[in-house]
Design an enzyme around this catalytic site. Structure first.
Site, PDB file in Angstrom:
ATOM      1  CG  ASP A   9      -1.688   1.197   1.473  1.00 21.29           C
ATOM      2  OD1 ASP A   9      -2.445   1.575   0.569  1.00 21.29           O
ATOM      3  OD2 ASP A   9      -1.566   1.790   2.562  1.00 21.29           O
ATOM      4  CG  ASP A  13      -9.276   3.105  -1.310  1.00 24.94           C
ATOM      5  OD1 ASP A  13     -10.032   2.858  -0.350  1.00 24.94           O
ATOM      6  OD2 ASP A  13      -8.038   3.114  -1.210  1.00 24.94           O
ATOM      7  CD  GLU A  57      -1.642   2.574  -3.763  1.00 25.67           C
ATOM      8  OE1 GLU A  57      -1.562   3.452  -4.660  1.00 25.67           O
ATOM      9  OE2 GLU A  57      -1.680   2.836  -2.560  1.00 25.67           O
TER      10      GLU A  57
END
Length: 499
Positions: free
Chosen positions: A295, A395, A342
């Site tokens: 992330d 998201d 990411e």
């Protein structure tokens, strides 16, 4: 890498009988359908115990597993629960079966697990239980102690605990552990059951040709066993007050930026230890998953530091992170690391170079591609092979929701790009599947054509997230056949017999 594809579905979003997805028979059924669909990957979200806002990115521990995912049905098969007890503790909301009710779960699930624990202690200890405690001693006792103290202190965050416990005075911790030994053993039991059941599910996935793509959040929660057990690894002052917290700067979408509130790492201290905590964390997730999505990868190059106490992220500033030094050091100890970077959002040239040098595949999002411009870097014709393409992530809007909110300019360009007027989410899925990206991951909601009622998370909002669940029977054999056909057409599985 060979071309491959998979489905994104959080474990919490699996259909199940008792209020939230978990390691139940429906999870095994989902893997069966993945195999039938020709999918070789199942991407999930972090599996840690959820804290503030029920977010898997705000966990009480970066190492522990979420007790909510333990299957009551499996505990019943082990003789630790009865079917009647499970029915009485059912946290499902009959008025909203597509959504997890975390309040009900909190009130009922630990009572149910407590019954199983007391019977567990009366039975012969499983042969592998001692091995589990030994293999995980580096984090398990601190986590169990943290959760037991938290419960005894009214579930307040650790910064509000009595000083002797907050500051980890050895005699105080020893006394508390002795007085609350049963509570600590209860948490050991939860983690043992979690990891045994997870390993069983992961092994089943491998037997059916499915690899698990997991997720490691860049930050840990402020209120976590990680910060409490070793605050020297984070930017705290001598009073254990954060010097700065994490967030994102203001942009075209958020005038005040995003204030995440996570504690920031003391990277000088981390480096001085040889990044031992981070390497231990990576080793742990590499055992849990086959591939790991990292992330907010750009945060390792530079990160947005917001002064502690600020009400928005606007007053923050950029500070340098460890860059690739962390990953080079880890590779020497861990060997090959199957990671996904990411790399979404605004990227500087330094960040782009870091991603490229890492060798990790980055991420491409179809929903980001269509702003009316033919120079957008997310357009499929610009992909290299070493990337993972998604219609959207947890998201984002679902694909159906995205099509509804597109402005005329963006929708016009999408229609011209595809060659006809786009009305069906299948057009977006085809763009991802047909791309040159080595791996294509499609959220389950998009295959089902669901709208934003099935969205997982809306960044910047504090409630209503992480709740959506797949209903029994929504993912059908017919849908699996349709997915398989498209997967074969775009070369992501070998040709079936007769083709």
């Amino acid at each position: 890498m060979k071309r491959a594809s998979g489905i994104l579905l959080p474990v919490s979003s699996l259909p199940s009988k008792y209020g939230i997805g978990g390691f139940s028979k429906e999870a095994f059924r989902f893997i069966d359908l993945l195999e039938k669909s020709g999918q070789s990957c199942w991407q999930i979200l972090p599996l840690g115990p959820t804290g503030y806002g029920d977010s898997p990115y705000q966990s009480f521990s970066t190492f522990a597993g979420n007790p909510y995912f333990i299957s009551p049905e499996t505990l019943t098969e082990e003789g630790l629960l009865t079917e009647e007890e499970c029915e009485e503790a059912d946290a499902s909301d009959p008025e909203a079966p597509s959504y997890a009710d975390y309040g009900r779960l909190y009130e009922t699930r630990f009572v149910l697990l407590g019954k199983a624990f007391r019977r567990f202690e009366k039975k012969a200890v499983p042969e592998d239980y001692g091995d589990f405690l030994e293999e995980n001693k580096g984090w398990l006792h601190d986590y169990a102690l943290f959760m037991a103290i938290k419960s005894a202190c009214g579930n307040h965050q650790w910064s509000l605990w009595p000083e002797e416990l907050r500051c980890r005075k050895p005699e105080a911790l020893k006394k508390f552990a002795e007085e609350h030994a049963e509570d600590i053993r209860f948490i050991y039991f939860q983690q043992y059951e979690f990891f045994v059941q997870w390993r069983r599910l992961k092994d089943y996935a491998h037997q059916h040709g499915v690899r698990i793509i997991g997720d490691i959040p860049i930050y840990v929660a402020m209120d976590s066993a990680d910060t409490w057990s070793d605050p020297s690894l984070f930017q705290f002052d001598e009073h254990l007050t954060p010097l700065g917290v994490a967030g994102c700067p203001p942009d075209a979408f958020t005038a005040d930026g995003q204030l995440w509130g996570n504690p920031l790492y003391d990277w000088e201290r981390q480096k001085a230890t040889g990044y031992r905590w981070w390497i231990g964390r990576m080793r742990h997730v590499m055992k849990m998953y086959d591939v790991v999505r990292i992330d907010h990868f750009r945060g390792f190059n530079d990160y947005w530091s917001v002064p502690f106490g600020d009400r928005t992220a606007a007053g923050g500033c950029w500070k340098k992170g460890p860059g690739l030094d962390l990953f080079r050091t880890a590779k020497k100890e861990l060997g090959k690391m199957d990671f996904i970077a990411e790399d979404l959002g605004f990227l500087t040239d330094d960040v782009i170079r870091m991603v490229k040098k890492s060798g990790f595949p980055g991420m491409k999002i179809i929903e980001f591609a269509f702003d009316g411009s033919n120079t957008n870097s997310y357009l499929p014709f610009g992909y290299d092979h070493n990337c993972v393409v998604y219609t959207g992530t947890h998201d984002n809007d679902t694909a159906a929701g995205f099509l509804k909110v597109m402005d005329r300019k963006a929708k016009g360009y999408l229609n011209r790009y595809v060659g006809h007027r786009v009305r069906d989410v299948r057009d977006l899925i085809r763009l991802a599947m047909a791309s040159t990206a080595d791996t294509c991951i499609i959220p389950m909601q998009d295959w089902l054509g669901l709208g934003n009622e099935a969205r997982i998370n809306t960044p910047g909002t504090q409630s209503g997230n992480w709740r959506w669940r797949l209903l029994p029977g929504q993912f059908t054999e017919e849908t699996a056949e349709e997915i398989r056909e498209m997967t074969w057409v775009y070369g992501r599985i070998p040709a079936p017999a007769g083709k």
